[in-house]
Design an enzyme around this catalytic site. Sequence first.
Site, short mmCIF file in Angstrom:
data_model
loop_
_atom_site.label_atom_id
_atom_site.label_comp_id
_atom_site.label_asym_id
_atom_site.label_seq_id
_atom_site.Cartn_x
_atom_site.Cartn_y
_atom_site.Cartn_z
N GLU A 123 13.07 85.48 12.34
CA GLU A 123 12.42 84.18 12.09
C GLU A 123 13.35 83.22 11.34
O GLU A 123 13.98 83.57 10.36
CB GLU A 123 11.11 84.36 11.29
CG GLU A 123 11.19 85.23 10.06
CD GLU A 123 10.82 86.67 10.34
OE1 GLU A 123 10.99 87.12 11.49
OE2 GLU A 123 10.39 87.37 9.43
N LYS B 13 8.50 98.63 7.13
CA LYS B 13 9.13 99.09 8.38
C LYS B 13 9.16 100.62 8.46
O LYS B 13 9.10 101.17 9.54
CB LYS B 13 10.54 98.49 8.50
CG LYS B 13 10.55 96.96 8.32
CD LYS B 13 9.42 96.26 9.10
CE LYS B 13 9.17 94.84 8.60
NZ LYS B 13 7.90 94.25 9.13
N ASP C 196 3.49 94.77 11.54
CA ASP C 196 4.38 93.82 10.86
C ASP C 196 4.41 94.11 9.37
O ASP C 196 4.57 93.21 8.54
CB ASP C 196 3.88 92.38 11.12
CG ASP C 196 4.93 91.34 10.76
OD1 ASP C 196 4.56 90.17 10.52
OD2 ASP C 196 6.12 91.70 10.69
N ASP D 83 6.83 93.95 15.26
CA ASP D 83 7.82 92.96 14.84
C ASP D 83 9.00 93.68 14.16
O ASP D 83 8.86 94.81 13.69
CB ASP D 83 7.19 91.97 13.87
CG ASP D 83 8.11 90.79 13.55
OD1 ASP D 83 7.98 90.20 12.47
OD2 ASP D 83 8.98 90.47 14.40
N ASN D 84 10.15 93.02 14.11
CA ASN D 84 11.30 93.47 13.30
C ASN D 84 11.90 94.80 13.72
O ASN D 84 12.43 95.54 12.89
CB ASN D 84 10.90 93.57 11.81
CG ASN D 84 10.23 92.34 11.31
OD1 ASN D 84 9.07 92.37 10.89
ND2 ASN D 84 10.93 91.22 11.34
C1 76B Z 1 -1.50 97.72 4.59
C2 76B Z 1 -0.07 97.65 4.26
C3 76B Z 1 0.58 96.46 4.31
C4 76B Z 1 1.89 96.42 3.97
C5 76B Z 1 2.52 95.12 4.02
N1 76B Z 1 1.85 94.00 3.76
N2 76B Z 1 2.74 93.01 3.91
C6 76B Z 1 3.91 93.52 4.29
C7 76B Z 1 5.12 92.72 4.62
C8 76B Z 1 6.11 93.51 5.43
N3 76B Z 1 7.04 92.67 6.18
C9 76B Z 1 8.35 92.69 5.86
O1 76B Z 1 8.78 93.36 4.93
C10 76B Z 1 9.30 91.81 6.62
C11 76B Z 1 10.58 91.62 6.12
C12 76B Z 1 11.50 90.78 6.78
C13 76B Z 1 12.87 90.60 6.24
C14 76B Z 1 13.09 90.57 4.87
C15 76B Z 1 14.38 90.38 4.37
C16 76B Z 1 15.44 90.20 5.25
F1 76B Z 1 16.68 89.99 4.77
C17 76B Z 1 15.24 90.21 6.63
C18 76B Z 1 13.94 90.41 7.12
C19 76B Z 1 11.13 90.14 7.97
C20 76B Z 1 9.85 90.34 8.48
O2 76B Z 1 9.46 89.72 9.64
C21 76B Z 1 8.93 91.18 7.82
O3 76B Z 1 7.70 91.36 8.41
N4 76B Z 1 3.81 94.86 4.34
C22 76B Z 1 2.52 97.57 3.59
C23 76B Z 1 1.80 98.75 3.57
N5 76B Z 1 0.54 98.79 3.89
MG MG Z 2 7.76 90.64 10.43
#
Ligand code: 76B
Ligand code: MG
Length: 214
Positions: free
Chosen positions: A199, A144, A141, A169-170
């Site tokens: 979500e 991406k 998650d 996810d996603n």
């Molecule tokens: C250890 C490590 C950890 C990471 C890391 N840590 N935390 C994350 C968060 C990442 N999650 C998302 O970006 C995300 C985005 C959307 C979204 C956004 C905008 C829109 F318009 C539509 C959908 C929806 C979701 O459900 C998502 O999960 N990455 C990165 C690298 N290394």
């Molecule tokens: Mg997500």
Amino acid sequence: TQSTRPQRLLHAVQKNATRGDPRSVVKAIDNFCRQKEWAMNVGDEKGCILDSVVSEVNPVTVLELGTYCGYSTVRIASLLPPRAKIITLEFNPDYAKIARQVIAWAGLEDKIQVVEGPSGEWIPKMKEQFGVKTFDLVFLDHWKDRYLPDTKLLEDCGLLRKGTILLADNVICPGTPDYLEYVRNSPRYKSQYFKSHLEYTKAEDGLEKSVFLG
Ligand SMILES: Cc1cc(-c2n[nH]c(CCNC(=O)c3cc(-c4ccc(F)cc4)cc(O)c3O)n2)ccn1
Ligand SMILES: [Mg+2]
């Protein structure tokens, strides 16, 4: 100074959820995100699919990539057997700080280890730093464009075993096309798509469940 969205989400938990009650923490976050401000938690619709996969796998060792505010971390941990553990990686230190407080409010800190930093650096250290042999469940998650490289890294580091479940996810929104192509066409995985919605919205999204065949 202006508060951040994760800070406002944490305050909603501290105001509306009961300490030590993970389900009330999950409900408080979902209500906040539906009524006040959208946030990138897996949410309740995809969350129910996550719950069913976790209950079916009954994992002892879980890796979560992308903690954010700890919503899915709490959701997963609340379903785990007593000695099971989750290692959750979060890149953003401000998110990690909030996640630790959400996890503490749920009373689940003994099951969860929040690790700060990029997945690409931490995955190769899992065995030596945390004494992990292999993961029973990986919840992807995070960024991406990291799903595919990190899946290959998990394979190369011997962190997957025959039967390990990857739940992503996603896979539609924002989308992970290269990852989907890989797990759906590789002979080393058996994949299944669970159609849902992004979500707190009506946009299509979904979870991809892939079994590593060894
Ligand atoms: C250890 C490590 C950890 C990471 C890391 N840590 N935390 C994350 C968060 C990442 N999650 C998302 O970006 C995300 C985005 C959307 C979204 C956004 C905008 C829109 F318009 C539509 C959908 C929806 C979701 O459900 C998502 O999960 N990455 C990165 C690298 N290394
Ligand atoms: Mg997500």
